[in-house]
Design an enzyme around this catalytic site. Structure first.
Site, PDB file in Angstrom:
ATOM      1  N   TYR A 107      -0.628  -1.818   8.262  1.00  0.00           N
ATOM      2  CA  TYR A 107       0.535  -1.439   9.055  1.00  0.00           C
ATOM      3  C   TYR A 107       0.860   0.043   8.896  1.00  0.00           C
ATOM      4  O   TYR A 107       0.359   0.703   8.000  1.00  0.00           O
ATOM      5  CB  TYR A 107       1.748  -2.267   8.620  1.00  0.00           C
ATOM      6  CG  TYR A 107       1.684  -3.709   9.023  1.00  0.00           C
ATOM      7  CD1 TYR A 107       1.226  -4.669   8.124  1.00  0.00           C
ATOM      8  CD2 TYR A 107       2.081  -4.128  10.281  1.00  0.00           C
ATOM      9  CE1 TYR A 107       1.161  -5.993   8.485  1.00  0.00           C
ATOM     10  CE2 TYR A 107       2.024  -5.453  10.640  1.00  0.00           C
ATOM     11  CZ  TYR A 107       1.567  -6.379   9.736  1.00  0.00           C
ATOM     12  OH  TYR A 107       1.502  -7.705  10.091  1.00  0.00           O
TER      13      TYR A 107
ATOM     14  N   VAL B 140      -0.636  -3.854   3.588  1.00  0.00           N
ATOM     15  CA  VAL B 140      -1.963  -4.376   3.910  1.00  0.00           C
ATOM     16  C   VAL B 140      -1.843  -5.818   4.368  1.00  0.00           C
ATOM     17  O   VAL B 140      -1.049  -6.580   3.829  1.00  0.00           O
ATOM     18  CB  VAL B 140      -2.870  -4.294   2.659  1.00  0.00           C
ATOM     19  CG1 VAL B 140      -4.221  -4.879   2.954  1.00  0.00           C
ATOM     20  CG2 VAL B 140      -2.996  -2.861   2.222  1.00  0.00           C
ATOM     21  N   CYS B 141      -2.649  -6.152   5.372  1.00  0.00           N
ATOM     22  CA  CYS B 141      -2.607  -7.508   5.910  1.00  0.00           C
ATOM     23  C   CYS B 141      -3.975  -8.146   5.734  1.00  0.00           C
ATOM     24  O   CYS B 141      -4.865  -7.985   6.562  1.00  0.00           O
ATOM     25  CB  CYS B 141      -2.228  -7.421   7.386  1.00  0.00           C
ATOM     26  SG  CYS B 141      -2.323  -8.974   8.248  1.00  0.00           S
ATOM     27  N   ILE B 142      -4.175  -8.839   4.621  1.00  0.00           N
ATOM     28  CA  ILE B 142      -5.430  -9.575   4.444  1.00  0.00           C
ATOM     29  C   ILE B 142      -5.111 -10.994   4.036  1.00  0.00           C
ATOM     30  O   ILE B 142      -4.080 -11.258   3.423  1.00  0.00           O
ATOM     31  CB  ILE B 142      -6.368  -8.945   3.387  1.00  0.00           C
ATOM     32  CG1 ILE B 142      -5.572  -8.435   2.191  1.00  0.00           C
ATOM     33  CG2 ILE B 142      -7.216  -7.871   3.979  1.00  0.00           C
ATOM     34  CD1 ILE B 142      -6.455  -7.873   1.106  1.00  0.00           C
TER      35      ILE B 142
ATOM     36  N   ASN C   4      -6.159  -3.046  10.015  1.00  0.00           N
ATOM     37  CA  ASN C   4      -5.454  -4.099   9.292  1.00  0.00           C
ATOM     38  C   ASN C   4      -4.404  -3.581   8.326  1.00  0.00           C
ATOM     39  O   ASN C   4      -3.979  -4.301   7.438  1.00  0.00           O
ATOM     40  CB  ASN C   4      -6.460  -4.956   8.501  1.00  0.00           C
ATOM     41  CG  ASN C   4      -7.464  -5.615   9.405  1.00  0.00           C
ATOM     42  OD1 ASN C   4      -8.638  -5.318   9.333  1.00  0.00           O
ATOM     43  ND2 ASN C   4      -6.987  -6.499  10.259  1.00  0.00           N
TER      44      ASN C   4
END
Lengths: 185, 465, 168
Positions: free
Chosen positions: C85, C90-92, C83
């Site tokens: 990149y 951060v992709c949350i 999760n």
């Protein structure tokens, strides 16, 4: 090809053109691709009016999406001549490039490669200093010094900074321990 | 104004008061509720905070239930409660402060006025609420100073040892605790040793306000309406600003921002029991304008985070298209080149499979066939390229040509792709315009004719060989 | 003293509160006292995960209209995680403003709202380290590696952790 098909095709073409004329008030210039290597086909060509047509930003953006290497002035010039995005795209596909508006010359290609280099460089710098010890100024001597953490209080006014260095140093010690353990096994 | 925190109650004799403190705070700004309003889902926030939030999202921050600005309601009693508590807070804190490890505080008479002793030097380690006796320069708590110590000191006597021992204990306990907390306590020191709130100019009787002065509860002031700017011309917008005696300078987005901010400030002000004057509101607006990034010279592609493009999603309505195109220009070209290359390779490998002969065979084809086969292969190549850059546009401009990939293509398919493309695209597209299946089949027939011709050629070659 | 904007006041409060009681395995604070809008955080890898015993640095960049808009979290140096990149972003879900991709996430409570806090963000990042979410993958290669060759994934993570601590 036999004659009936040809007649059929031609009549359809004529019908289509008439419809277009009716629907769109400004006559669109039909692309010149009708001269296919079949001599029996009739070619039609409509003169390209050199008037300035309304060129919207969205039209320019659409063409840019297809051909990012073209400059805005090139696209605009072409759009003004053809009046339609699709005709401009056709022209681009024909020539690999669009005619420059009078008074401009080809932009140097090196800018593209320079940009490529810089983006690669940017990526590299991101990955570059992964070492937290360097980032927080912890030297090898500090790691050996048993009184390093306790002594931080006097130098650093910021508690948070102190805690961070503490976390790094402790984690390193733990990691070293696990490494030696696994090596021992 | 120094910032206060619920955790200050943890060092007092009633730590649970920290709950009372934090319940009276707005969840958005974490400060005490100012002009509290309640939502349809029964949650409370500062009027200004929730109105600002509702400008971008129409839901309750706490439970995400749908919420509209017009449904917000004032909670008058809560406002009075919070104001009352805030006035009492400093006194409560000092009254309930823990003197040392468990020893009870000496019973002080409730002070009628707030302690006024100010600590001048900043880096004393004497502790937060210890003050210096002006006579003998000993430090002690303010209460102790006032009650007993001064009497003794002025009389020139020495304080009874019990009291002074307690004093010493107090001092040392406090200062060591202070040192332990380290640098971060500077934030809290700012609160405790700051000049205590000056006695209010007029004592507000909150009880009286709420229960007796009911006529003061409702302001007859009309709220500012929410404006839909998309339907108004700039002239009209400026007119509206002038009516409100606001500045009309700046770009159109700036004018809209200005109105929206004043709208926020004005309407949330009405929710106060004791609203601020319009002059104060205008001053706040000016301050906000000075610090807001929307009013300084904006850089192209800048967002609230800075210049980064990546902080906007592709689906945002104000995604910076031009900046994005500029940035990824070279990636586009490399992609198209690789696509062409891979497709040419694919074509070359596809040739070998059906015909079973090596590539030199294809180069011996007649020019006419070469052109047509080139056409078809490059058409597919070009289609792939276009697919990569813009799927939508492909649908619009180029039909999904079902070209026969089995046709032997020259390995030199990349030569003059544009020239070939012209010829290949034109029949395909023009035929698509006609919107008829017959032309497609005509082309396919043409293609199959070419295959037949080519196979004949192969056969003749093999015969000759 | 220059009047503080609401964002500054709130960021200051959050810093004070965080410094007072830090959750375990997290240390965070502004990079400099002058700029409260950029924070530097150190996260300890949770136990029984490939990130165990590692210390990872992340940077939080706050918008000027915080807390109305969420901050941006970037791992610097970038960390291998399904999760996260390649550039470290951060992709949350807690960092996504509501209204974006409603089909991806079922519960709207997981999205950003002004009542979230830095502490909640960092806690959810640590739990993300412990349990990657393969459904919303950001780094496809990491997703594949995590799914198909867990050992190789653990090895690579371990290498990154060692590099960060200067042991490699």
């Amino acid at each position: 090809m036999d004659n009936s098909t040809l007649v059929f095709v031609l009549s359809l073409g004529a019908a289509f053109l008439i419809l277009r004329w009716l629907i769109m008030p400004i006559p669109q210039s039909v692309p010149e691709e009708f001269n296919v290597p079949d001599p029996t086909r009739r070619t039609e060509r409509r003169a390209r009016p050199a008037t300035n047509r309304a060129v919207t930003e969205s039209m320019i953006e659409v063409v840019q999406a297809m051909a990012p290497q073209l400059t805005v002035s090139q696209i605009r010039f072409s759009l003004q001549n053809t009046g339609s995005v699709e005709a401009t795209i056709n022209e681009f596909m024909d020539n690999g490039n669009l005619p420059y508006p009078p008074g401009e010359s080809a932009a140097p290609v090196s800018s593209g490669s320079a940009a490529l280099d810089s983006s690669a460089h940017r990526k590299k710098s991101l990955v570059g200093n992964g070492n937290l010890l360097d980032r927080y100024g912890i030297t090898a001597a500090d790691l050996q010094d048993p009184g390093y953490l306790a002594g931080l209080g006097r130098d650093l006014g910021d508690v948070t900074q102190r805690k961070k260095i503490g976390v790094i140093v402790n984690a390193r010690k733990r990691m070293e321990k696990t490494l030696t353990q696994t090596e021992g096994i | 104004m120094a910032s206060s925190d619920p955790s200050e109650w943890l060092q007092t004799r009633l730590p649970k008061l920290s709950q009372l403190d934090s319940l009276q705070r707005c969840l958005i700004c974490k400060d005490f509720l100012k002009a509290p309003v309640i939502t349809s889902c029964n949650h409370t926030f500062c009027s200004l905070c929730i109105r600002q939030h509702l400008q971008s999202v129409s839901n309750c921050p706490l439970c995400k239930a749908e919420q509209f600005e017009s449904n917000l309601k004032r909670v008058i009693i809560l406002e009075e409660l919070v104001s009352c508590f805030r006035e009492l807070r400093p006194q409560l804190l000092s009254l309930l402060a823990l003197q040392d490890s468990g020893e009870a505080v000496m019973e002080p008479p409730p002070p009628k006025d707030i302690e006024v002793v100010e600590i001048s030097d900043d880096d004393t380690s004497k502790g937060p609420d210890l003050v210096q006796c002006p006579v003998c320069s000993k430090s002690m708590s303010a209460k102790h100073l006032q009650q007993s110590h001064l009497d003794y000191c002025l009389r020139g006597e020495v304080e009874p040892p019990a009291a002074s021992a307690l004093l010493k204990l107090t001092r040392s306990a406090k200062s060591s605790a202070e040192r332990k907390r380290g640098g971060i306590s500077l934030f809290f020191l700012a609160q405790k040793r700051a000049r205590p709130s000056p006695p209010p100019k007029e004592e507000i009787n909150h009880e009286a306000f709420y229960f007796n002065e009911v006529h003061k509860h409702h302001h007859e002031v009309k709220r500012l309406p929410k404006i839909d700017f998309s339907s108004l011309s700039t002239v009209k917008v400026k007119e509206k600003l002038l009516n409100l005696k606001l500045l009309t300078q700046g770009t159109r987005p700036q004018l809209e921002l200005r109105y929206n901010q004043f709208y926020l400030l004005y309407n949330s002000n009405i929710d106060l029991s004791r609203p601020a004057s319009e002059l104060e509101l205008r001053q706040k607006l000016n301050q906000w304008e000075k610090s807001h990034q929307g009013f300084s010279a904006p850089k192209a592609g800048s967002t609230i985070y800075g210049d980064e493009l990546k902080y906007k999603a592709l689906t945002d309505k104000d995604f910076p298209i031009r900046g994005w195109l500029k940035k990824y220009r070279e990636e586009f070209t490399t992609l198209t080149q690789t696509a062409r290359a891979t497709h040419a390779k694919k074509k070359a490998s596809a040739i070998d499979v059906p015909s079973g002969t090596t590539t030199p065979e294809s180069t011996t084809q007649s020019p006419g066939m070469t052109t047509s086969t080139q056409l078809q292969s490059s058409t597919v190549a070009v289609n792939e390229v276009i697919e990569l850059s813009s799927h939508e546009l492909e649908k619009q401009f180029f039909p999904d040509s079902k070209q026969d990939a089995n046709v032997a293509a020259a390995s030199s398919a990349d030569e003059k792709p544009h020239f070939a493309a012209t010829e290949s695209l034109s029949p395909a597209r023009s035929l698509a315009y006609l919107g008829n299946a017959a032309p497609d089949s005509a082309l396919q027939r043409e293609g199959s004719q070419k295959i037949a011709e080519e196979e004949l050629y192969d056969f003749s070659n093999s015969m000759l060989a | 003293m220059k009047p503080r904007s609401t964002a500054q006041k709130r960021l200051l409060k959050e810093y004070q509160q965080l410094a007072r009681d830090l959750p375990p395995g997290i240390v965070a604070g502004p990079i400099s006292d002058d700029n409260l809008f950029e924070w530097d955080c150190l996260l300890e890898g949770p136990e029984d995960t490939p990130y165990e015993n590692g210390v990872f640095r992340a940077v939080l960049k706050f918008p000027t209209d915080y807390p109305l808009s969420p901050p941006l979290l970037t791992f610097d140096p970038p960390l291998l995680h399904p999760n996260i990149y390649e550039d470290g972003t951060v992709c949350i879900s807690i960092l996504h403003p509501p209204g974006e991709d409603p089909n991806q996430y079922e519960r709207p409570e997981e999205r950003w709202s002004p009542i979230q806090s830095v502490e909640k963000i960092l806690l959810s990042v640590v739990s993300m380290l412990a349990e990657p979410n393969p459904e919303s993958g950001a780094n496809i290669d990491a997703c594949k590696l995590w799914r198909d060759d867990r050992d190789a994934f653990c090895r690579q993570v371990r290498v990154q952790a060692l590099k960060a601590l200067g042991l490699l």
